[in-house]
Design an enzyme around this catalytic site. Structure first.
Site, PDB file in Angstrom:
ATOM      1  N   GLY A 148      74.860 -48.358   0.931  1.00 56.56           N
ATOM      2  CA  GLY A 148      75.008 -47.747  -0.387  1.00 56.56           C
ATOM      3  C   GLY A 148      73.976 -48.237  -1.384  1.00 56.56           C
ATOM      4  CB  SER A 149      73.851 -47.672  -5.042  1.00 53.81           C
ATOM      5  OG  SER A 149      73.009 -48.065  -6.107  1.00 53.81           O
ATOM      6  CB  THR A 150      69.386 -50.919  -4.635  1.00 53.96           C
ATOM      7  OG1 THR A 150      69.151 -50.072  -5.758  1.00 53.96           O
ATOM      8  CG2 THR A 150      68.686 -50.371  -3.418  1.00 53.96           C
ATOM      9  CB  VAL A 151      72.875 -50.338  -8.753  1.00 57.24           C
ATOM     10  CG1 VAL A 151      73.253 -50.906 -10.091  1.00 57.24           C
ATOM     11  CG2 VAL A 151      71.611 -49.512  -8.905  1.00 57.24           C
ATOM     12  N   GLY A 152      74.413 -52.069  -6.147  1.00 56.24           N
ATOM     13  CA  GLY A 152      75.574 -52.818  -5.682  1.00 56.24           C
ATOM     14  C   GLY A 152      75.411 -54.324  -5.865  1.00 56.24           C
TER      15      GLY A 152
END
Lengths: 391, 135
Positions: free
Chosen positions: B64-68
């Site tokens: 999933g998203s790198t902002v995780g």
């Protein structure tokens, strides 16, 4: 990994926590991917701006960086947010969303980031050909590597931010010439017409390629918009960071694995992405954000017509391009369309606007809005989109 | 009390001792873990409803998203972070998250040898995981 004396001092915290944590991010990623050193970057482009996609967690981290005095050391730009504050219909979103979104943008600006709020920062200021950059936003990564010739890995939001603060990136992957060579040959035998066809091709290729770099043959006469759509879509369904292209029969490494793309492959993508044949609530052009030429094209297609009362038309771009294309913008807006800046259909709260079906010329958007917002989509060329939007 | 030692690769330094929470599924932090409660909310995940607070979190890798990565930072700030992270393969989202949240992390560990409830001692300097099990 080899660090200079200065880099070591930052790593050990002598410049404060913001720089220390940024340096640690870069060094850990470098170690993970086998980099031997850090190299300077010309610019960083940071994703993770829309409050819809990043939520409160990003605010905590950005605040901590600002409080510890973090400032960017190279030109740094940011991706679209969830709001265009110049329009009343965005300002009618719930108060807390508006405030949190504002807070995120303010925090980036406090660190010296240029809040261009666009996924096409290369229209605002293109990187130099051959320059090393640290860019997040997958569509811009493919565009920079393949069309501009700047060199970047597919950064995430946090690593691009770390590079902005340090001004460097670990030297691995696409920063090394041997990793930029094509590893698979794609022969496009399908008929390609509109930019939407190129987007469909991109979605198809992304699924097959994984993170491989293709050499694509058969993209006769593809213009910049078409290539932008193809690249954005490839990076949506796959991890591809760049593509090469040349003509049929041109010189290439004979040992490359080969695949062919036929008409039926594109038909399958259109079928997958088009989940609605009803009248759309929103016609959306501008994923990735429109160039000057695309705004001009929309205005030519609209000239002398009016947007239907029961359909919204959003043409999304950066404030910079909107300013340059003022005359065309006026024409679009007086016909009832909206030239929306600093956001797009993917990163705003579509559901809050009562939007249940989106028609777009962007395969990336058609792919994402169904996943992220649960709305229906249809993929069509720009001329068809504008026809549907007009009375 | 049976003891086994698993060997991995140190990613983020630090030592921790705690109860293992183990999944065979990749975990997305953005949208998958609530930064305000520490509860795993990823739909269809085998750890759905479990808290990551103070556990040694063992899972194959992130997705999933790198902002995780930012979610791990918020968890730490809110006192809800795992004590350590043990992965099969480190991926950038989790590595960056562990770095910014200062959570000891090891990868290259055969997590199928670890069960929920085992007591783990994780050494982020040497990359060793000591597994202690009742009986």
């Amino acid at each position: 990994m080899y660090l200079t004396k200065d880099e070591e001092r930052i790593y050990d915290g002598e410049m404060g926590w913001a720089y220390q944590v940024s340096m640690r991010i870069l060094v850990k990623l470098g170690e993970l991917y086998g980099a031997r050193r850090l190299i300077p970057v010309e610019s960083a482009h940071i994703s993770g701006v829309s409050y819809k996609t990043v939520g409160d967690a990003a605010i905590d981290f950005l605040k901590a960086l600002v409080e510890s005095g973090g400032k960017v050391r190279v030109k740094a730009t940011i991706n679209p947010s969830g709001v265009d504050y110049n329009y009343a219909f965005f300002r009618a979103l719930p108060e807390d969303l508006l405030e949190r979104q504002r807070e995120i943008i303010d925090l980036y600006e406090m660190m010296g980031v240029d809040a261009v709020l666009t996924c096409t920062p290369y229209y605002v200021e293109p990187p130099s050909c051959g320059a090393h950059v640290a860019w997040a936003e997958s569509s811009a990564v493919v565009y920079a590597n393949s069309i501009i010739g700047a060199w970047t890995n597919r950064e995430g939001g946090p690593s691009a931010l770390a590079s902005a603060l340090i001004g460097k990136t670990p030297d691995y992957g696409l920063h090394q010439p041997e990793n930029r060579q094509p590893t698979i040959l794609v022969r496009v035998e399908a008929n390609l017409g509109s930019e939407a066809d190129y987007g469909a091709l991109g979605i198809h290729l992304g699924k097959i390629l994984g993170d491989r770099i293709p050499l694509i043959q058969g993209l006769h006469g593809a213009n910049e918009t078409c290539l932008k759509q193809m690249g954005a879509a490839m990076a949506t369904s796959g991890m591809t960071p760049m593509f090469h292209m040349n003509e049929y029969g041109a010189e290439h490494n004979k040992s490359l694995e080969k695949i062919a793309v036929e008409d039926r492959d594109l038909v399958r993508v259109y079928e997958e992405l088009s989940t609605s044949d009803e009248k759309p609530d929103l016609v959306f052009i501008g994923c990735p954000h429109c160039s000057f030429d695309e705004i001009k094209l929309v205005s030519k297609l609209i000239e002398g017509r009016r947007i239907r009362e029961d359909i919204r038309l959003w043409v999304c771009t950066s404030r910079f391009i909107r300013g340059k294309a003022e005359d065309y913008v006026r024409l679009i807006e007086s016909a009832g369309g909206r030239v929306v800046c600093g956001t797009c259909a993917v990163v705003t709260w579509l559901k809050n606007f009562g939007i249940k079906t989106v028609m777009t010329n962007s395969a990336k958007t058609a792919y994402y809005v169904q996943l992220l917002d649960g709305v229906k989509a249809s993929l069509s060329p720009i001329s068809e989109c504008i026809n549907v939007a007009c009375e | 009390m049976a003891e086994i030692i698993l060997r991995g690769r140190p990613i983020v330094s630090g030592r921790a001792r705690g109860v293992a929470l183990v999944s065979s599924k990749p975990l997305s932090f953005l949208g998958g873990v609530d930064p305000k409660t520490g509860i795993i909310v990823e739909r269809g995940h085998d750890l759905h409803g479990k808290s990551v607070r103070d556990v040694i979190l063992c899972f194959p890798h992130g997705h999933g998203s790198t902002v995780g990565s930012f979610v791990l930072f918020s968890l730490a700030k809110n006192g809800l972070a795992p004590k350590a992270i043990v992965n099969l393969v480190a991926d950038p989202v989790v590595v960056v998250g562990a770095v910014i949240a200062n959570i000891p992390m090891i990868d290259g560990v055969d997590i199928t040898k670890i069960r929920c409830g085992d007591i783990l001692e994780v050494d982020g300097e040497t990359g060793l995981v000591k597994v202690c099990r009742e009986g």
